[in-house]
Design a protein around this motif. Structure first.
Motif, PDB file in Angstrom:
ATOM      1  N   ASN A 181       3.005  11.949  31.250  1.00 32.10           N
ATOM      2  CA  ASN A 181       3.948  13.052  31.482  1.00 32.10           C
ATOM      3  C   ASN A 181       4.092  13.930  30.247  1.00 32.10           C
ATOM      4  OD1 ASN A 181       4.422  12.192  34.101  1.00 32.10           O
ATOM      5  ND2 ASN A 181       6.205  10.959  33.548  1.00 32.10           N
ATOM      6  N   LEU A 182       4.187  13.299  29.074  1.00 34.10           N
ATOM      7  CA  LEU A 182       4.297  14.064  27.833  1.00 34.10           C
ATOM      8  C   LEU A 182       3.063  14.940  27.621  1.00 34.10           C
ATOM      9  CD1 LEU A 182       5.767  11.366  25.391  1.00 34.10           C
ATOM     10  CD2 LEU A 182       6.943  13.393  26.254  1.00 34.10           C
ATOM     11  N   THR A 183       1.896  14.362  27.854  1.00 38.76           N
ATOM     12  CA  THR A 183       0.646  15.103  27.665  1.00 38.76           C
ATOM     13  C   THR A 183       0.526  16.243  28.667  1.00 38.76           C
ATOM     14  OG1 THR A 183      -0.422  13.065  26.895  1.00 38.76           O
ATOM     15  CG2 THR A 183      -1.856  14.882  27.547  1.00 38.76           C
ATOM     16  N   LYS A 184       0.887  15.974  29.920  1.00 37.74           N
ATOM     17  CA  LYS A 184       0.804  17.001  30.962  1.00 37.74           C
ATOM     18  C   LYS A 184       1.717  18.179  30.646  1.00 37.74           C
ATOM     19  CE  LYS A 184       1.434  17.724  35.926  1.00 37.74           C
ATOM     20  NZ  LYS A 184       1.835  17.101  37.220  1.00 37.74           N
TER      21      LYS A 184
ATOM     22  N   THR B  39       2.376  23.843  28.635  1.00 41.04           N
ATOM     23  CA  THR B  39       3.015  24.782  27.714  1.00 41.04           C
ATOM     24  C   THR B  39       1.972  25.521  26.883  1.00 41.04           C
ATOM     25  OG1 THR B  39       4.953  23.331  27.568  1.00 41.04           O
ATOM     26  CG2 THR B  39       4.714  25.015  25.867  1.00 41.04           C
ATOM     27  N   MET B  40       0.957  24.798  26.399  1.00 43.04           N
ATOM     28  CA  MET B  40      -0.094  25.431  25.604  1.00 43.04           C
ATOM     29  C   MET B  40      -0.854  26.474  26.418  1.00 43.04           C
ATOM     30  SD  MET B  40      -1.787  22.534  23.144  1.00 43.04           S
ATOM     31  CE  MET B  40      -2.707  23.833  22.321  1.00 43.04           C
TER      32      MET B  40
ATOM     33  N   ASN C 122      -9.698  17.501  22.432  1.00 44.67           N
ATOM     34  CA  ASN C 122      -8.598  18.132  23.162  1.00 44.67           C
ATOM     35  C   ASN C 122      -9.056  19.398  23.880  1.00 44.67           C
ATOM     36  OD1 ASN C 122      -6.877  16.149  22.208  1.00 44.67           O
ATOM     37  ND2 ASN C 122      -6.084  17.383  20.530  1.00 44.67           N
ATOM     38  N   ALA C 123      -9.985  20.136  23.260  1.00 47.44           N
ATOM     39  CA  ALA C 123     -10.450  21.398  23.852  1.00 47.44           C
ATOM     40  C   ALA C 123     -11.215  21.162  25.153  1.00 47.44           C
ATOM     41  CB  ALA C 123     -11.323  22.154  22.851  1.00 47.44           C
ATOM     42  N   VAL C 124     -12.016  20.109  25.201  1.00 48.93           N
ATOM     43  CA  VAL C 124     -12.817  19.823  26.404  1.00 48.93           C
ATOM     44  C   VAL C 124     -12.088  18.877  27.352  1.00 48.93           C
ATOM     45  CG1 VAL C 124     -14.961  20.210  25.147  1.00 48.93           C
ATOM     46  CG2 VAL C 124     -14.034  17.889  25.305  1.00 48.93           C
ATOM     47  N   ARG C 125     -10.828  18.529  27.008  1.00 47.83           N
ATOM     48  CA  ARG C 125     -10.015  17.628  27.836  1.00 47.83           C
ATOM     49  C   ARG C 125     -10.712  16.288  28.072  1.00 47.83           C
ATOM     50  NH1 ARG C 125      -6.999  21.016  26.502  1.00 47.83           N
ATOM     51  NH2 ARG C 125      -5.657  22.340  27.789  1.00 47.83           N
ATOM     52  N   ALA C 126     -11.330  15.778  27.032  1.00 45.68           N
ATOM     53  CA  ALA C 126     -11.993  14.479  27.144  1.00 45.68           C
ATOM     54  C   ALA C 126     -10.957  13.372  27.250  1.00 45.68           C
ATOM     55  CB  ALA C 126     -12.882  14.239  25.922  1.00 45.68           C
TER      56      ALA C 126
ATOM     57  N   VAL D 108      -5.977   8.932  27.455  1.00 45.49           N
ATOM     58  CA  VAL D 108      -5.156  10.139  27.452  1.00 45.49           C
ATOM     59  C   VAL D 108      -6.083  11.347  27.405  1.00 45.49           C
ATOM     60  CG1 VAL D 108      -3.125   9.093  26.386  1.00 45.49           C
ATOM     61  CG2 VAL D 108      -4.942   9.991  24.934  1.00 45.49           C
ATOM     62  N   THR D 109      -5.603  12.476  27.938  1.00 41.38           N
ATOM     63  CA  THR D 109      -6.418  13.693  27.969  1.00 41.38           C
ATOM     64  C   THR D 109      -6.186  14.576  26.756  1.00 41.38           C
ATOM     65  OG1 THR D 109      -4.694  14.748  29.304  1.00 41.38           O
ATOM     66  CG2 THR D 109      -6.543  13.744  30.481  1.00 41.38           C
ATOM     67  N   MET D 110      -5.201  14.245  25.946  1.00 42.35           N
ATOM     68  CA  MET D 110      -4.947  14.995  24.719  1.00 42.35           C
ATOM     69  C   MET D 110      -4.389  14.054  23.665  1.00 42.35           C
ATOM     70  SD  MET D 110      -2.766  18.497  24.044  1.00 42.35           S
ATOM     71  CE  MET D 110      -4.132  19.540  24.544  1.00 42.35           C
ATOM     72  N   CYS D 111      -5.017  14.046  22.495  1.00 38.49           N
ATOM     73  CA  CYS D 111      -4.581  13.183  21.401  1.00 38.49           C
ATOM     74  C   CYS D 111      -3.892  14.049  20.345  1.00 38.49           C
ATOM     75  CB  CYS D 111      -5.784  12.458  20.790  1.00 38.49           C
ATOM     76  SG  CYS D 111      -5.342  11.358  19.428  1.00 38.49           S
ATOM     77  N   LEU D 112      -2.595  13.875  20.193  1.00 36.98           N
ATOM     78  CA  LEU D 112      -1.813  14.632  19.226  1.00 36.98           C
ATOM     79  C   LEU D 112      -1.033  13.670  18.341  1.00 36.98           C
ATOM     80  CD1 LEU D 112      -0.420  17.443  21.542  1.00 36.98           C
ATOM     81  CD2 LEU D 112      -2.173  17.715  19.793  1.00 36.98           C
ATOM     82  N   THR D 113      -1.042  13.948  17.052  1.00 39.33           N
ATOM     83  CA  THR D 113      -0.327  13.082  16.115  1.00 39.33           C
ATOM     84  C   THR D 113       1.154  13.031  16.433  1.00 39.33           C
ATOM     85  OG1 THR D 113      -1.940  13.646  14.397  1.00 39.33           O
ATOM     86  CG2 THR D 113       0.126  12.648  13.670  1.00 39.33           C
ATOM     87  N   LEU D 114       1.740  14.179  16.786  1.00 36.24           N
ATOM     88  CA  LEU D 114       3.166  14.205  17.094  1.00 36.24           C
ATOM     89  C   LEU D 114       3.492  13.343  18.299  1.00 36.24           C
ATOM     90  CD1 LEU D 114       6.021  15.275  16.683  1.00 36.24           C
ATOM     91  CD2 LEU D 114       5.419  17.239  18.117  1.00 36.24           C
ATOM     92  N   LEU D 115       2.658  13.400  19.353  1.00 39.57           N
ATOM     93  CA  LEU D 115       2.921  12.583  20.532  1.00 39.57           C
ATOM     94  C   LEU D 115       2.806  11.103  20.203  1.00 39.57           C
ATOM     95  CD1 LEU D 115       1.129  14.543  23.413  1.00 39.57           C
ATOM     96  CD2 LEU D 115       3.538  14.569  22.757  1.00 39.57           C
ATOM     97  N   SER D 116       1.864  10.752  19.336  1.00 40.58           N
ATOM     98  CA  SER D 116       1.695   9.349  18.950  1.00 40.58           C
ATOM     99  C   SER D 116       2.922   8.846  18.207  1.00 40.58           C
ATOM    100  CB  SER D 116       0.443   9.182  18.081  1.00 40.58           C
ATOM    101  OG  SER D 116      -0.715   9.574  18.781  1.00 40.58           O
TER     102      SER D 116
END
Length: 319
Positions: free
Chosen positions: A10-13, A18-19, A85-89, A172-180
């Motif tokens: 949910n956080l990633t979605k 938003t981006m 993150n750009a290719v949504r891997a 996960v579809t996006m790896c962000l330091t803040l989310l971690s």
């Protein structure tokens, strides 16, 4: 799907939505440009340092080299994460946590090494006769090894704690330091912003103490009288680079603090995090080769000699 995995999804979605709504992917363009420019400058300066026996024996150049190495590691990990993150891997959560731990380790090591540069300058001025014994190349290398170890303890401890949770094998579809780190905070796994705040306070105290003592020791020697004296320029360069390194860390601590604030706009969270990750955190890595590397006359001369040899080699090949 576990509750933890659902929370991360949910956080990633929400973050991706938003981006895309604000077209914040455009901030990836300056991030890539700064990264590749630094990839060119840093290795060249490292070659200049390690190819010169005289520079390898100087503590200050070993500190500069360690900062450049930490920045390269940070930029490589950041670029790989950016591409993913750009290719949504779909990235395994364990890999995302490992990348986050390594990013924090490299960033913290660069900041502490910059702080050690100030301490090195203070030691050289305060105890000039004992300086080479106090900070010999072997001792400096040992100190840098300890710095890397200390910087790795906290993020990797958090990662190990996370591995005990329910979602180590999910993706996960996006790896962000803040989310971690925000997820660590949600799970009450550590007072993360306090860790960054205390670390910043300790480094800031050491820096101010060294500069104040330096001024008190050298104020009668006339090196501060000229507006463009070497002492003033040195303090200015140190100040600019310290600001560039410390400011993103303080902003990141603020990001973690507001992550759980329900009254904060999601758009504001994403904007602050995106600008900080893709601009502010990369600026010190872009300016470090110029402000520290090329400012030292010995490194500049080593670089000029390297370029001269390369040009003569090309001329010999052509002829």
């Amino acid at each position: 799907m576990t509750s933890s995995h659902l929370l991360i999804s949910n956080l990633t979605k929400d973050w991706i939505e938003t981006m895309e709504r604000w077209q914040l992917q455009l901030f990836w363009i300056p991030a890539v440009i700064i990264t590749f420019a630094t990839f060119i400058a840093n290795p060249i300066l490292l070659v200049c340092i390690f190819m010169s026996p005289a520079l390898r024996r100087e503590t200050r150049y070993l500190l500069v080299a360690n900062t450049l190495v930490a920045d390269i590691i940070f930029l490589i990990l950041n670029l790989v994460t950016l591409i993913g993150n750009a290719v949504r891997a779909e990235i395994p959560w364990f890999v995302c946590q490992l990348s986050t731990a390594l990013l924090v380790t490299a960033s913290s090591c660069a900041i502490i090494t910059v702080t050690l540069m100030v301490i090195d300058t203070f030691t050289a001025v305060r105890w000039p006769l004992q300086y080479h014994n106090l900070l010999s190349p072997a001792r400096t290398s040992s100190i840098l090894g300890v710095v890397w170890l200390l910087c790795a303890i906290y993020p990797f401890t958090l990662m190990m704690m996370m591995m005990k949770d329910e979602i180590p094998n999910n993706k996960v579809t996006m790896c962000l330091t803040l989310l971690s780190f925000g997820f660590f905070k949600v799970k009450n796994m550590g007072d993360i912003e306090m860790y960054f705040f205390v670390s910043a306070v300790i480094c800031t105290f050491l820096i101010f103490y060294c500069y104040i003592r330096l001024y008190m020791v050298t104020r009668t020697q006339g090196i501060w009288h000229s507006r463009f004296s070497r002492a003033r320029v040195t303090v200015l360069v140190h100040g600019v680079l310290l600001l560039l390194y410390f400011a993103p860390g303080l902003v990141f601590a603020l990001e973690i603090y507001i992550f759980q604030e329900k009254n904060m706009s999601q758009d504001l969270r994403v904007w602050i995090s995106t600008v900080n990750a893709n601009v502010f955190m990369l600026l010190p890595r872009a300016f470090a080769p110029c402000l520290y590397g090329l400012r030292y006359r010995e490194i500049y001369e080593s670089l000029a000699l390297l370029l001269h040899r390369h040009r003569r080699s090309r001329e010999s090949t052509v002829s």
